[in-house]
Design a protein around this motif. Structure first.
Motif, PDB file in Angstrom:
ATOM      1  N   LEU A  81       0.826  -1.207   0.000  1.00  0.00           N
ATOM      2  CA  LEU A  81       0.000   0.000   0.000  1.00  0.00           C
ATOM      3  C   LEU A  81       0.865   1.264   0.000  1.00  0.00           C
ATOM      4  O   LEU A  81       0.543   2.253  -0.666  1.00  0.00           O
ATOM      5  N   ALA A  82       1.974   1.218   0.731  1.00  0.00           N
ATOM      6  CA  ALA A  82       2.895   2.364   0.757  1.00  0.00           C
ATOM      7  C   ALA A  82       3.517   2.586  -0.620  1.00  0.00           C
ATOM      8  O   ALA A  82       3.685   3.733  -1.056  1.00  0.00           O
ATOM      9  N   GLU A  83       3.848   1.513  -1.313  1.00  0.00           N
ATOM     10  CA  GLU A  83       4.389   1.643  -2.669  1.00  0.00           C
ATOM     11  C   GLU A  83       3.360   2.227  -3.625  1.00  0.00           C
ATOM     12  O   GLU A  83       3.698   3.063  -4.469  1.00  0.00           O
ATOM     13  N   ASP A  84       2.115   1.798  -3.508  1.00  0.00           N
ATOM     14  CA  ASP A  84       1.049   2.370  -4.339  1.00  0.00           C
ATOM     15  C   ASP A  84       0.930   3.868  -4.086  1.00  0.00           C
ATOM     16  O   ASP A  84       0.806   4.660  -5.022  1.00  0.00           O
ATOM     17  N   PHE A  85       0.970   4.242  -2.808  1.00  0.00           N
ATOM     18  CA  PHE A  85       0.896   5.654  -2.446  1.00  0.00           C
ATOM     19  C   PHE A  85       2.096   6.422  -3.007  1.00  0.00           C
ATOM     20  O   PHE A  85       1.952   7.477  -3.615  1.00  0.00           O
ATOM     21  N   GLY A  86       3.289   5.865  -2.817  1.00  0.00           N
ATOM     22  CA  GLY A  86       4.506   6.521  -3.284  1.00  0.00           C
ATOM     23  C   GLY A  86       4.618   6.599  -4.795  1.00  0.00           C
ATOM     24  O   GLY A  86       5.354   7.432  -5.320  1.00  0.00           O
ATOM     25  N   GLY A  87       3.888   5.762  -5.483  1.00  0.00           N
ATOM     26  CA  GLY A  87       3.926   5.763  -6.941  1.00  0.00           C
ATOM     27  C   GLY A  87       3.049   6.811  -7.592  1.00  0.00           C
ATOM     28  O   GLY A  87       3.099   6.990  -8.809  1.00  0.00           O
ATOM     29  N   THR A  88       2.271   7.516  -6.804  1.00  0.00           N
ATOM     30  CA  THR A  88       1.401   8.546  -7.370  1.00  0.00           C
ATOM     31  C   THR A  88       2.224   9.766  -7.748  1.00  0.00           C
ATOM     32  O   THR A  88       3.179  10.118  -7.066  1.00  0.00           O
ATOM     33  N   ARG A  89       1.842  10.420  -8.811  1.00  0.00           N
ATOM     34  CA  ARG A  89       2.578  11.584  -9.288  1.00  0.00           C
ATOM     35  C   ARG A  89       1.730  12.853  -9.344  1.00  0.00           C
ATOM     36  O   ARG A  89       2.242  13.921  -9.643  1.00  0.00           O
ATOM     37  N   THR A  90       0.445  12.720  -9.077  1.00  0.00           N
ATOM     38  CA  THR A  90      -0.435  13.890  -9.129  1.00  0.00           C
ATOM     39  C   THR A  90      -1.228  13.994  -7.832  1.00  0.00           C
ATOM     40  O   THR A  90      -1.404  12.997  -7.114  1.00  0.00           O
ATOM     41  N   MET A  91      -1.707  15.187  -7.555  1.00  0.00           N
ATOM     42  CA  MET A  91      -2.534  15.392  -6.365  1.00  0.00           C
ATOM     43  C   MET A  91      -3.805  14.547  -6.455  1.00  0.00           C
ATOM     44  O   MET A  91      -4.218  13.952  -5.473  1.00  0.00           O
ATOM     45  N   GLU A  92      -4.390  14.483  -7.620  1.00  0.00           N
ATOM     46  CA  GLU A  92      -5.623  13.713  -7.794  1.00  0.00           C
ATOM     47  C   GLU A  92      -5.375  12.225  -7.574  1.00  0.00           C
ATOM     48  O   GLU A  92      -6.245  11.508  -7.096  1.00  0.00           O
ATOM     49  N   GLY A  93      -4.190  11.767  -7.929  1.00  0.00           N
ATOM     50  CA  GLY A  93      -3.850  10.359  -7.781  1.00  0.00           C
ATOM     51  C   GLY A  93      -3.613   9.927  -6.341  1.00  0.00           C
ATOM     52  O   GLY A  93      -3.592   8.732  -6.052  1.00  0.00           O
ATOM     53  N   LEU A  94      -3.446  10.877  -5.432  1.00  0.00           N
ATOM     54  CA  LEU A  94      -3.181  10.549  -4.032  1.00  0.00           C
ATOM     55  C   LEU A  94      -4.413  10.036  -3.288  1.00  0.00           C
ATOM     56  O   LEU A  94      -4.286   9.299  -2.325  1.00  0.00           O
ATOM     57  N   TYR A  95      -5.576  10.432  -3.723  1.00  0.00           N
ATOM     58  CA  TYR A  95      -6.787  10.188  -2.944  1.00  0.00           C
ATOM     59  C   TYR A  95      -7.050   8.701  -2.685  1.00  0.00           C
ATOM     60  O   TYR A  95      -7.165   8.279  -1.525  1.00  0.00           O
ATOM     61  N   ALA A  96      -7.141   7.899  -3.714  1.00  0.00           N
ATOM     62  CA  ALA A  96      -7.485   6.477  -3.546  1.00  0.00           C
ATOM     63  C   ALA A  96      -6.446   5.713  -2.721  1.00  0.00           C
ATOM     64  O   ALA A  96      -6.810   4.991  -1.782  1.00  0.00           O
ATOM     65  N   PRO A  97      -5.126   5.854  -2.994  1.00  0.00           N
ATOM     66  CA  PRO A  97      -4.164   5.117  -2.165  1.00  0.00           C
ATOM     67  C   PRO A  97      -4.143   5.594  -0.712  1.00  0.00           C
ATOM     68  O   PRO A  97      -3.857   4.811   0.198  1.00  0.00           O
ATOM     69  N   THR A  98      -4.465   6.867  -0.486  1.00  0.00           N
ATOM     70  CA  THR A  98      -4.500   7.372   0.883  1.00  0.00           C
ATOM     71  C   THR A  98      -5.662   6.754   1.648  1.00  0.00           C
ATOM     72  O   THR A  98      -5.517   6.389   2.823  1.00  0.00           O
ATOM     73  N   ILE A  99      -6.791   6.605   1.000  1.00  0.00           N
ATOM     74  CA  ILE A  99      -7.938   5.952   1.646  1.00  0.00           C
ATOM     75  C   ILE A  99      -7.603   4.500   1.976  1.00  0.00           C
ATOM     76  O   ILE A  99      -7.914   4.016   3.063  1.00  0.00           O
ATOM     77  N   MET A 100      -6.937   3.815   1.056  1.00  0.00           N
ATOM     78  CA  MET A 100      -6.554   2.420   1.298  1.00  0.00           C
ATOM     79  C   MET A 100      -5.609   2.324   2.502  1.00  0.00           C
ATOM     80  O   MET A 100      -5.775   1.441   3.352  1.00  0.00           O
ATOM     81  N   LEU A 101      -4.651   3.236   2.585  1.00  0.00           N
ATOM     82  CA  LEU A 101      -3.740   3.251   3.730  1.00  0.00           C
ATOM     83  C   LEU A 101      -4.483   3.520   5.030  1.00  0.00           C
ATOM     84  O   LEU A 101      -4.269   2.838   6.030  1.00  0.00           O
ATOM     85  N   ARG A 102      -5.345   4.525   5.008  1.00  0.00           N
ATOM     86  CA  ARG A 102      -6.111   4.859   6.220  1.00  0.00           C
ATOM     87  C   ARG A 102      -6.917   3.670   6.701  1.00  0.00           C
ATOM     88  O   ARG A 102      -6.879   3.308   7.875  1.00  0.00           O
ATOM     89  N   ASP A 103      -7.632   3.043   5.792  1.00  0.00           N
ATOM     90  CA  ASP A 103      -8.474   1.916   6.166  1.00  0.00           C
ATOM     91  C   ASP A 103      -7.646   0.742   6.687  1.00  0.00           C
ATOM     92  O   ASP A 103      -8.030   0.094   7.669  1.00  0.00           O
ATOM     93  N   TYR A 104      -6.520   0.465   6.047  1.00  0.00           N
ATOM     94  CA  TYR A 104      -5.678  -0.645   6.472  1.00  0.00           C
ATOM     95  C   TYR A 104      -5.109  -0.366   7.870  1.00  0.00           C
ATOM     96  O   TYR A 104      -5.149  -1.234   8.751  1.00  0.00           O
ATOM     97  N   LEU A 105      -4.574   0.813   8.065  1.00  0.00           N
ATOM     98  CA  LEU A 105      -3.990   1.154   9.369  1.00  0.00           C
ATOM     99  C   LEU A 105      -5.050   1.138  10.464  1.00  0.00           C
ATOM    100  O   LEU A 105      -4.781   0.672  11.575  1.00  0.00           O
ATOM    101  N   ARG A 106      -6.236   1.604  10.157  1.00  0.00           N
ATOM    102  CA  ARG A 106      -7.321   1.577  11.151  1.00  0.00           C
ATOM    103  C   ARG A 106      -7.645   0.136  11.525  1.00  0.00           C
ATOM    104  O   ARG A 106      -7.848  -0.177  12.703  1.00  0.00           O
ATOM    105  N   ASP A 107      -7.678  -0.749  10.547  1.00  0.00           N
ATOM    106  CA  ASP A 107      -7.964  -2.159  10.819  1.00  0.00           C
ATOM    107  C   ASP A 107      -6.865  -2.808  11.656  1.00  0.00           C
ATOM    108  O   ASP A 107      -7.131  -3.656  12.515  1.00  0.00           O
ATOM    109  N   VAL A 108      -5.618  -2.444  11.399  1.00  0.00           N
ATOM    110  CA  VAL A 108      -4.486  -3.018  12.127  1.00  0.00           C
ATOM    111  C   VAL A 108      -4.500  -2.560  13.573  1.00  0.00           C
ATOM    112  O   VAL A 108      -4.178  -3.325  14.485  1.00  0.00           O
ATOM    113  N   LEU A 109      -4.888  -1.295  13.796  1.00  0.00           N
ATOM    114  CA  LEU A 109      -4.927  -0.784  15.169  1.00  0.00           C
ATOM    115  C   LEU A 109      -5.953  -1.560  15.953  1.00  0.00           C
ATOM    116  O   LEU A 109      -5.877  -1.824  17.073  1.00  0.00           O
TER     117      LEU A 109
END
Length: 109
Positions: A81-109
């Protein structure tokens, strides 16, 4: 978007530093450092995708260490998920991977 980025940073730091029986890490905790909403708002206004990657990447590295690194089940998924996030090159491209990270981290907590 800045609230979403701040949440990913907060969840990462909670995973890395929060211990059972101690005070929880909150958004205004000094541990948040440069990962607060105002910093992300400024980076977003500037369109600084690299700056956002840097701030979130630092927090995700801490979270990866907390789950045992990339060689663990949790670490492999978080790393992907971090690689997907880091692979984004535009502001618009950040949204979906950021949601995936948030949801995953929330589940892990």
């Amino acid at each position: 978007m800045e609230l979403l980025l701040e949440t990913v940073a907060l969840y990462s730091l909670k995973l890395a530093y929060e211990t059972e029986g101690h005070s929880p890490i909150l958004r205004d905790d000094p541990l948040m450092g440069s990962c607060d909403r105002e910093v992300f708002e400024l980076l977003i206004r500037r369109g600084d995708v690299a700056g956002i990657h840097g701030e979130i990447g630092r927090c995700l590295d801490l979270a990866l260490g907390a789950v045992g690194g990339r060689d663990t089940v949790l670490g492999r998924e978080l790393g992907r998920l971090a690689e997907d996030f880091g692979g984004t090159r535009t502001m618009e491209g950040l949204y979906a991977p950021t949601i995936m990270l948030r949801d995953y981290l929330r589940d892990v907590l």
